[in-house]
Design an enzyme around this catalytic site. Structure first.
Site, PDB file in Angstrom:
ATOM      1  N   ILE A 181      29.337   0.070 -15.522  1.00  0.00           N
ATOM      2  CA  ILE A 181      28.078  -0.178 -16.248  1.00  0.00           C
ATOM      3  C   ILE A 181      28.179  -1.461 -17.090  1.00  0.00           C
ATOM      4  CG2 ILE A 181      26.579   0.737 -18.101  1.00  0.00           C
ATOM      5  CD1 ILE A 181      27.028   3.527 -16.842  1.00  0.00           C
TER       6      ILE A 181
ATOM      7  N   GLN B 245      17.237   3.317 -12.249  1.00  0.00           N
ATOM      8  CA  GLN B 245      17.663   4.704 -12.053  1.00  0.00           C
ATOM      9  C   GLN B 245      19.151   4.784 -11.684  1.00  0.00           C
ATOM     10  OE1 GLN B 245      16.007   7.176  -8.802  1.00  0.00           O
ATOM     11  NE2 GLN B 245      14.727   8.015 -10.435  1.00  0.00           N
TER      12      GLN B 245
ATOM     13  N   GLU C 217      51.700  17.147 -19.705  1.00  0.00           N
ATOM     14  CA  GLU C 217      51.439  18.570 -19.994  1.00  0.00           C
ATOM     15  C   GLU C 217      50.950  19.302 -18.739  1.00  0.00           C
ATOM     16  OE1 GLU C 217      50.994  20.216 -23.442  1.00  0.00           O
ATOM     17  OE2 GLU C 217      52.399  18.690 -24.092  1.00  0.00           O
TER      18      GLU C 217
ATOM     19  N   CYS D 169      61.717  16.949 -26.195  1.00  0.00           N
ATOM     20  CA  CYS D 169      62.349  16.426 -24.977  1.00  0.00           C
ATOM     21  C   CYS D 169      62.622  17.559 -23.992  1.00  0.00           C
ATOM     22  CB  CYS D 169      63.665  15.747 -25.337  1.00  0.00           C
ATOM     23  SG  CYS D 169      63.552  14.586 -26.697  1.00  0.00           S
TER      24      CYS D 169
ATOM     25  N   GLY E 265      60.407  17.249 -13.551  1.00  0.00           N
ATOM     26  CA  GLY E 265      59.108  16.967 -14.186  1.00  0.00           C
ATOM     27  C   GLY E 265      58.248  18.203 -14.067  1.00  0.00           C
TER      28      GLY E 265
ATOM     29  N   ARG F   8      21.720  -4.572 -22.586  1.00  0.00           N
ATOM     30  CA  ARG F   8      21.947  -5.606 -21.574  1.00  0.00           C
ATOM     31  C   ARG F   8      20.697  -5.735 -20.682  1.00  0.00           C
ATOM     32  NH1 ARG F   8      24.187 -10.258 -19.749  1.00  0.00           N
ATOM     33  NH2 ARG F   8      24.535 -10.181 -17.495  1.00  0.00           N
TER      34      ARG F   8
HETATM   35  C1  LIG Z   1      53.157   8.869 -21.382  1.00  0.00           C
HETATM   36  C2  LIG Z   1      53.884  10.135 -21.128  1.00  0.00           C
HETATM   37  C3  LIG Z   1      54.285  10.934 -22.189  1.00  0.00           C
HETATM   38  C4  LIG Z   1      55.003  12.110 -21.972  1.00  0.00           C
HETATM   39  N1  LIG Z   1      55.464  12.836 -23.036  1.00  0.00           N
HETATM   40  C5  LIG Z   1      56.366  13.841 -22.805  1.00  0.00           C
HETATM   41  C6  LIG Z   1      57.046  14.455 -23.907  1.00  0.00           C
HETATM   42  O1  LIG Z   1      56.827  14.123 -25.073  1.00  0.00           O
HETATM   43  N2  LIG Z   1      57.992  15.387 -23.622  1.00  0.00           N
HETATM   44  C7  LIG Z   1      58.280  15.779 -22.342  1.00  0.00           C
HETATM   45  O2  LIG Z   1      59.150  16.637 -22.169  1.00  0.00           O
HETATM   46  N3  LIG Z   1      57.634  15.228 -21.281  1.00  0.00           N
HETATM   47  C8  LIG Z   1      56.698  14.260 -21.483  1.00  0.00           C
HETATM   48  N4  LIG Z   1      56.055  13.661 -20.416  1.00  0.00           N
HETATM   49  C9  LIG Z   1      56.404  14.076 -19.061  1.00  0.00           C
HETATM   50  C10 LIG Z   1      55.257  14.704 -18.290  1.00  0.00           C
HETATM   51  O3  LIG Z   1      55.013  16.001 -18.743  1.00  0.00           O
HETATM   52  C11 LIG Z   1      55.630  14.635 -16.786  1.00  0.00           C
HETATM   53  O4  LIG Z   1      55.488  13.276 -16.398  1.00  0.00           O
HETATM   54  C12 LIG Z   1      54.781  15.532 -15.940  1.00  0.00           C
HETATM   55  O5  LIG Z   1      55.117  16.864 -16.169  1.00  0.00           O
HETATM   56  C13 LIG Z   1      54.939  15.232 -14.450  1.00  0.00           C
HETATM   57  O6  LIG Z   1      56.283  15.174 -14.073  1.00  0.00           O
HETATM   58  P1  LIG Z   1      56.813  13.941 -13.205  1.00  0.00           P
HETATM   59  O7  LIG Z   1      56.364  12.689 -13.864  1.00  0.00           O
HETATM   60  O8  LIG Z   1      58.254  14.114 -12.966  1.00  0.00           O
HETATM   61  O9  LIG Z   1      56.012  14.042 -11.822  1.00  0.00           O
HETATM   62  P2  LIG Z   1      56.437  14.925 -10.548  1.00  0.00           P
HETATM   63  O10 LIG Z   1      56.647  16.334 -10.973  1.00  0.00           O
HETATM   64  O11 LIG Z   1      57.506  14.248  -9.795  1.00  0.00           O
HETATM   65  O12 LIG Z   1      55.092  14.862  -9.707  1.00  0.00           O
HETATM   66  C14 LIG Z   1      54.755  13.741  -8.888  1.00  0.00           C
HETATM   67  C15 LIG Z   1      53.458  14.098  -8.142  1.00  0.00           C
HETATM   68  O13 LIG Z   1      53.707  15.238  -7.289  1.00  0.00           O
HETATM   69  C16 LIG Z   1      52.758  16.254  -7.580  1.00  0.00           C
HETATM   70  N5  LIG Z   1      53.397  17.577  -7.419  1.00  0.00           N
HETATM   71  C17 LIG Z   1      54.594  18.001  -7.890  1.00  0.00           C
HETATM   72  N6  LIG Z   1      54.803  19.279  -7.548  1.00  0.00           N
HETATM   73  C18 LIG Z   1      53.712  19.691  -6.860  1.00  0.00           C
HETATM   74  C19 LIG Z   1      53.306  20.911  -6.246  1.00  0.00           C
HETATM   75  N7  LIG Z   1      54.089  21.998  -6.283  1.00  0.00           N
HETATM   76  N8  LIG Z   1      52.115  20.950  -5.611  1.00  0.00           N
HETATM   77  C20 LIG Z   1      51.304  19.859  -5.582  1.00  0.00           C
HETATM   78  N9  LIG Z   1      51.615  18.667  -6.148  1.00  0.00           N
HETATM   79  C21 LIG Z   1      52.810  18.603  -6.768  1.00  0.00           C
HETATM   80  C22 LIG Z   1      52.364  16.010  -9.031  1.00  0.00           C
HETATM   81  O14 LIG Z   1      51.133  16.611  -9.352  1.00  0.00           O
HETATM   82  C23 LIG Z   1      52.323  14.487  -9.083  1.00  0.00           C
HETATM   83  O15 LIG Z   1      51.098  14.046  -8.573  1.00  0.00           O
HETATM   84  C24 LIG Z   1      55.287  12.506 -20.634  1.00  0.00           C
HETATM   85  C25 LIG Z   1      54.863  11.725 -19.555  1.00  0.00           C
HETATM   86  C26 LIG Z   1      54.199  10.537 -19.792  1.00  0.00           C
HETATM   87  C27 LIG Z   1      53.808   9.688 -18.609  1.00  0.00           C
END
Ligand SMILES: Cc1cc2nc3c(=O)[nH]c(=O)nc-3n(C[C@H](O)[C@H](O)[C@H](O)COP(=O)(O)OP(=O)(O)OC[C@H]3O[C@@H](n4cnc5c(N)ncnc54)[C@H](O)[C@@H]3O)c2cc1C
Length: 420
Positions: free
Chosen positions: A374, A315, A400, A138, A145, A304
């Site tokens: 496809i 193609q 990640e 976590c 994020g 298919r």
């Molecule tokens: C199914 C799932 C499983 C997960 N499992 C885990 C887990 O086990 N443990 C854990 O800790 N986390 C987990 N995560 C969290 C995951 O790592 C985050 O969702 C991810 O890091 C993105 O953070 P956020 O969702 O807050 O998006 P945000 O950071 O809010 O980003 C939103 C958008 O803004 C863009 N953005 C943000 N900053 C920038 C920047 N500086 N430049 C350009 N674009 C930017 C991002 O690329 C994205 O498109 C999980 C997420 C999901 C959906």
């Protein structure tokens, strides 16, 4: 034989040929993916529940255990983990994530824990083959994020009782709330940004830890994802990964660097190197999903018939398949390069780990979308697996580190400027 041929051949030391051991393990995992994971994929996707019986099967087969991952990790070529991930995720991404998700928490303990902590907590994360458990890592929070530095979950030390009190809300935790062991990253010194973070183990049944909302997702629906609420969670001092002495030394170094105005570049570089060295693992998962969709599309295109001939004879369809396969092979080579670099200690001077994750993730999204096209109308239904694979593939460009963050890391590494 001309000069060029002499320079190649056996004497070059370069090979993409897998060893007999690697082939054997890959084929064994492929068998498990084909016979156990794939037949269960549609059911658990619909149920949106953790596939406990499949995890149990994986444990009995020896696939759900630290020993298995340790063995693959120590493959000197670096290919053990990517080969395993590709096969399991070829079977099904949601179920495979349920099988390998515990690994995230295990790596958190392996990377930061003492030998005693590793020996105590990792076996509890996996449980026994007859009574399997899962673990959760976590880190992400509603407001932290991509920007890990915005983390708010706080851990405060109480010297009198030698315990840490943790408060905050984590989100997106794979296995969050259903895990036997939670590994939680928290702020111990808010002045130090990411250098003031530390990781804690929250033992089974600790009061104050509860599951918040469980997310209903677009894809990888067999994998449980939820919020984890930490409300006055008290854990003994020995649950701080790495121990208090090491933490105090690390914080003292960070404070000294801050006071002297040095940027702490070395600490940041070490953290980035760790991320780079593991990013290809998600790339390998993405290659597995992409390959599964490509194979389905190829089979379909050969059988298919429209206008009196197999659709692959057009193609327009055949070129799609050519592009799909080319991208998958290129993605796999980037993944293998990054894993080989990690295993042999090569520096990631061009963010090659991020490159592999970026390219393989985008490939999985692209290839699965083309596979739907496809298969035509069938591709759009749940009678065929490609629509599920397309939903699943979207996660690889998000978790990640999103694709945008990978591009940012690659660009800043190339430009020679600090990552954050
Ligand atoms: C199914 C799932 C499983 C997960 N499992 C885990 C887990 O086990 N443990 C854990 O800790 N986390 C987990 N995560 C969290 C995951 O790592 C985050 O969702 C991810 O890091 C993105 O953070 P956020 O969702 O807050 O998006 P945000 O950071 O809010 O980003 C939103 C958008 O803004 C863009 N953005 C943000 N900053 C920038 C920047 N500086 N430049 C350009 N674009 C930017 C991002 O690329 C994205 O498109 C999980 C997420 C999901 C959906």
């Amino acid at each position: 034989m001309d000069g060029r041929q002499r320079a190649g051949g056996d004497m070059s030391g370069f090979t993409l040929e897998l060893t007999d051991d690697q082939k054997q393990i890959r084929d064994w995992l492929h068998g498990f993916a084909a016979e156990v994971i794939r037949p269960a994929a549609a059911e658990w996707d619909e149920r949106e529940e953790t596939p406990w019986p499949v995890i149990q099967e994986a444990a009995k087969a020896g696939i759900y255990s630290l020993d298995f991952y340790a063995q693959q990790f120590f493959d000197p070529t670096g290919l053990g983990i990517p080969l395993a991930m590709e096969e399991l995720f070829w079977g099904d991404a949601g179920i495979a994530l349920s099988i390998v998700g515990t690994g995230l928490a295990a790596v958190g303990v392996l990377a930061n824990g003492t030998e005693e902590q590793i020996g105590t907590w990792i076996p509890q994360m996996y449980g026994e083959p007859g009574d399997v458990k899962v673990a959760a890592f976590c880190s992400s929070e509603p407001d932290a994020g991509s920007d890990v530095g915005a983390m708010r979950t706080r851990a405060v030390y109480r010297e009198a009782t030698d315990e840490w009190v943790i408060d905050g809300t984590k989100t997106w935790a794979t296995n969050g709330g259903i895990a036997q062991v939670h590994v939680v990253v928290a702020v111990v010194d808010p002045e130090l940004g990411v250098k003031g973070h530390a990781s804690f183990v929250v033992p089974p049944g600790t009061p104050g830890l509860s599951q918040g909302q469980k997310f209903r997702k677009h894809g990888i629906r067999a994998s449980h994802t939820a919020e984890v609420v930490l409300d006055g969670v008290r854990v003994p001092g020995h649950c701080l990964l790495g121990g208090k002495e090491k933490l105090d030394e690390r914080l003292a170094r960070a404070r000294a660097a801050r006071a002297s105005g040095t940027s702490g570049e070395r600490v940041r570089n070490a953290a980035m190197a760790t991320f780079e060295a593991s990013r290809h693992v998600v790339g390998a998962m993405a290659v597995g999903t992409a390959r599964a969709a490509y194979e389905t599309a190829l089979d379909y295109a050969r059988t298919r018939t429209q206008f009196g001939r197999p659709i692959v004879d057009n193609q327009g369809v055949a070129f799609q398949l050519a592009d799909m396969r080319t991208r998958i092979d290129a993605a796999r080579l980037l993944v293998w390069r990054a894993s080989w670099m990690a295993a042999t200690g090569k520096p990631f001077t061009a963010a090659e780990g991020s490159m592999s994750k970026l390219y393989a993730s985008e490939t999985a999204k692209d290839v699965t979308a083309r596979a739907i096209q496809i298969l035509g109308g069938n591709g759009y239904t749940r009678e065929y697996p490609v629509e599920r694979m397309h939903r699943d593939a979207a996660i690889y460009t998000i978790f990640e580190g999103t694709s945008e963050i990978q591009r940012l890391v690659i660009a800043r590494t190339l430009a020679g400027v600090p990552i954050r």
